[in-house]
Enzyme design. Structure first.
Site, PDB file in Angstrom:
ATOM      1  N   CYS A 383       0.834  -1.202   0.000  1.00 34.71           N
ATOM      2  CA  CYS A 383       0.000   0.000   0.000  1.00 34.71           C
ATOM      3  C   CYS A 383       0.875   1.262   0.000  1.00 34.71           C
ATOM      4  O   CYS A 383       1.524   1.532  -0.998  1.00 34.71           O
ATOM      5  CB  CYS A 383      -1.006  -0.039   1.140  1.00 34.71           C
ATOM      6  SG  CYS A 383      -2.490   0.895   0.716  1.00 34.71           S
ATOM      7  N   HIS A 510      -3.613  -5.139   0.322  1.00 37.87           N
ATOM      8  CA  HIS A 510      -3.048  -5.680   1.568  1.00 37.87           C
ATOM      9  C   HIS A 510      -3.112  -7.213   1.584  1.00 37.87           C
ATOM     10  O   HIS A 510      -4.089  -7.775   2.079  1.00 37.87           O
ATOM     11  CB  HIS A 510      -3.832  -5.156   2.767  1.00 37.87           C
ATOM     12  CG  HIS A 510      -3.668  -3.698   3.001  1.00 37.87           C
ATOM     13  ND1 HIS A 510      -2.748  -3.194   3.879  1.00 37.87           N
ATOM     14  CD2 HIS A 510      -4.307  -2.632   2.467  1.00 37.87           C
ATOM     15  CE1 HIS A 510      -2.826  -1.864   3.879  1.00 37.87           C
ATOM     16  NE2 HIS A 510      -3.764  -1.500   3.033  1.00 37.87           N
ATOM     17  N   GLU A 512      -1.622  -9.099   3.495  1.00 39.49           N
ATOM     18  CA  GLU A 512      -1.485  -9.600   4.875  1.00 39.49           C
ATOM     19  C   GLU A 512      -2.824  -9.968   5.516  1.00 39.49           C
ATOM     20  O   GLU A 512      -2.859 -10.757   6.459  1.00 39.49           O
ATOM     21  CB  GLU A 512      -0.735  -8.591   5.756  1.00 39.49           C
ATOM     22  CG  GLU A 512      -1.482  -7.306   6.109  1.00 39.49           C
ATOM     23  CD  GLU A 512      -1.330  -6.199   5.076  1.00 39.49           C
ATOM     24  OE1 GLU A 512      -0.997  -6.499   3.903  1.00 39.49           O
ATOM     25  OE2 GLU A 512      -1.560  -5.028   5.438  1.00 39.49           O
TER      26      GLU A 512
HETATM   27  N1  GLN Z   1      -2.103   6.737   2.622  1.00 43.99           N
HETATM   28  C1  GLN Z   1      -2.164   5.990   1.420  1.00 43.99           C
HETATM   29  C2  GLN Z   1      -3.488   6.154   0.705  1.00 43.99           C
HETATM   30  O1  GLN Z   1      -4.447   6.558   1.306  1.00 43.99           O
HETATM   31  C3  GLN Z   1      -1.860   4.516   1.685  1.00 43.99           C
HETATM   32  C4  GLN Z   1      -2.829   3.838   2.604  1.00 43.99           C
HETATM   33  C5  GLN Z   1      -2.294   2.559   3.180  1.00 43.99           C
HETATM   34  O2  GLN Z   1      -1.100   2.319   3.187  1.00 43.99           O
HETATM   35  N2  GLN Z   1      -3.155   1.738   3.724  1.00 43.99           N
HETATM   36  O3  GLN Z   1      -3.608   5.883  -0.461  1.00 43.99           O
END
Ligand code: GLN
Length: 537
Positions: A383, A510, A512
């Site tokens: 992410c 994600h 995970e």
């Molecule tokens: N802050 C980033 C976004 O909003 C990544 C979010 C995250 O890592 N979960 O796109």
């Protein structure tokens, strides 16, 4: 079995005793006998959902397939059971009150005085029964957050009291407490447990089973004593002794006969033995691995490892399946600068750059990516970690000076390589623009991730606002960072990799959240394997 049975798990004496793990372990033991089970967490705080809670206070926010932002205990439930949870599996007091107030505003209560009993307790009850009424589950295990005696948990305990009364042997209460060891006198002390059970009784609930956490073996005397003081028969006093890994707890509970007692008390008399073969294999590999694999996790919440719970558990699964012992190094992103990055990362066999929100720590993460890219260290960006890899590549390979994410408004960059896509920009309310929950993704044949997943179509969970800005796509391809995973309908870029690098993968989603004990996530397995093999060469 015909009708759903309800098991409630409460906690006493202290918080953090592991109600979630006990609930998940019992669920596993029931599931391993062929029953369908789900676990629900009722959180007594007033936030409507855990999405906006500070990870320092509450650990990670776990995201379900249907896009609910939930308590991290749901992660344990999924890792243990391998069954997806949904919004219905995590309810907070905030949500309960919001529903009750909405009903009141709609006039549903016909002008009656709205009270905790019956209106709030009925709403809690409705949320508990909702899972049972799907007809999908033989058992619904409901974990009540907090500790008995807390003001916040009173309406929940009251609801449990009512349900026990209404459901008879179809409801059961397990109370988890702690038996401390006083080193000075060399004794185990049961008084806190006695008081905690008294507190529960005062609130109208007699526990059926007691699970006693302790660092030492309790012995017969202590068990008999606790049983006698607490109106619980001897076989229902279960010890939960400290173990080196949470994945051993189901086996310990099996030795103690927890599920048997539950089944007996709930009058399920005919049942088979638990099938725990795969679980045992995993545990054996986990415990017998001696050779270490050193993985660096670069994040900004490293003081509290719970903030990265699912990533860490996924790495534990992946290391075990690679017959390695995980040596995890939590590295503070804010402390990484050009001058010290080599010192911090040179001994890592693989590096993960963690997800996150806001601009704190971003520059350290970008510096870390540069180091692993230039030094051929296997890298997995998750992410925000993927977004940092995209920014780093723009700045240092493509030559877009000062490239950044639009999330970092202060930077006011001329090259927003990570940005909100047009259709998102008009919706400004926080949370409204998030890509949340499971989305399909199509992988490009011939890419590294395609080989890893072994299929073209995958589905993974998201939680972010910003995206790879596809205006720059061609420049990336020309310079060697290749988008290899796309959301089918929107074309949003979900995965990038650098084919020239030994192992460099960034994912906007994600992975995970979906690694389980029996089915570890392929991406983490491949990443750890690459870390092992790359450091040999
Ligand atoms: N802050 C980033 C976004 O909003 C990544 C979010 C995250 O890592 N979960 O796109």
């Amino acid at each position: 079995m015909q009708k759903t049975r309800y098991i409630f798990v409460t906690g006493g004496v202290a918080s953090s005793l592991g109600k979630g793990i006990i609930s998940a372990s019992l669920a596993k033991l029931l599931q391993a006998r062929g029953y369908s089970v789900t676990i629900q967490k009722l959180d007594p705080y007033i936030n409507v959902d855990p999405g906006t809670l500070n990870p320092y206070e509450h650990g990670e926010c776990y995201v379900t397939v249907d896009g609910a932002e939930t308590d991290l205990d749901l992660g344990h439930y999924e890792r243990f059971l391998g069954v997806p949870t949904t919004q219905a599996n995590n309810i907070t007091t905030g949500r309960i009150y919001q529903n009750v107030i909405d009903q009141e505003r709609r006039g549903d209560f016909l002008g009656k005085t709205v009270q905790i009993i019956p209106h709030v307790t009925n709403e809690i009850k409705r949320n508990i029964m909702l899972l049972g009424e799907t007809g999908e589950f033989d058992f619904v295990i409901t974990e009540i957050g907090g500790t008995v005696g807390d003001i916040e948990s009173l309406p929940y305990i009251e609801t449990v009291r009512q349900l026990k009364w209404e459901l008879g042997s179809k409801a059961l209460v397990i109370h988890l407490t702690y038996v401390p060891y006083l080193a000075s006198s060399g004794e185990l002390k049961t008084k806190p447990t006695q008081h905690s059970v008294k507190k529960l009784q005062e609130e109208g609930v007699q526990p059926d089973i007691l699970v006693l956490r302790s660092e030492h073996d309790l012995g017969e005397d202590i068990r008999n004593k606790v049983g006698r003081f607490c109106n619980v028969d001897r076989e229902s006093v279960i010890q939960s002794i400290d173990v080196s890994t949470i994945y051993e707890v189901p086996l310990k509970m099996q030795e103690e006969g927890l599920a048997e007692v539950v089944l007996k008390k709930m009058k399920v008399l005919k049942h088979g033995l638990p099938e725990m073969g795969q679980w045992n294999d995993f545990l054996k590999r986990l415990k017998s691995a001696e050779e270490e694999v050193h993985i660096g996790l670069v994040g900004k919440y490293v003081e509290l490892a719970d903030a990265y719970k699912s990533i860490i558990e996924s790495l534990i699964h992946a290391a075990a399946y690679n017959d390695r012992k995980l040596e995890l190094h939590l590295i503070h992103a804010e402390g990484i600068i050009e001058e010290n990055v080599a010192k911090q990362l040179k001994d890592m066999q693989g590096v993960i750059v963690a997800p996150g929100f806001g601009d704190r720590g971003i520059e350290g993460k970008i510096t870390a990516v540069k180091y692993v890219r230039e030094n051929n260290i296997p890298f997995l960006g998750i992410c925000l970690g993927m977004q940092c890899a995209v920014i780093e590549f723009a700045r240092n390979v493509i030559g877009l000076e000062g490239a950044n994410t639009a999330e970092n408004e202060k930077a006011n960059t001329a090259y927003p390589v990570i940005d909100m896509m047009e259709e998102q920009k008009n919706i400004s309310e926080m949370g409204g623009t998030m890509r949340l929950g499971a989305y399909d993704c199509e992988l490009v044949e011939g890419s590294k991730v395609f080989d890893i997943y072994g299929q073209k179509e995958i589905s993974e969970r998201h939680r972010h606002r910003y995206e790879f800005n596809d205006k720059y796509k061609q420049q990336y391809i020309d310079n060697g960072m290749i988008p290899v995973g796309f959301a089918p309908k929107t074309g949003l870029i979900d995965v990038v990799e650098i084919p020239e690098h030994p192992w460099f993968v960034g994912v906007q989603y994600h992975p995970e959240y979906s690694s389980t004990v029996v089915d570890p996530h392929p991406l983490f397995k491949a990443f750890v394997k690459a870390a092992i093999e790359n450091s040999k060469s």
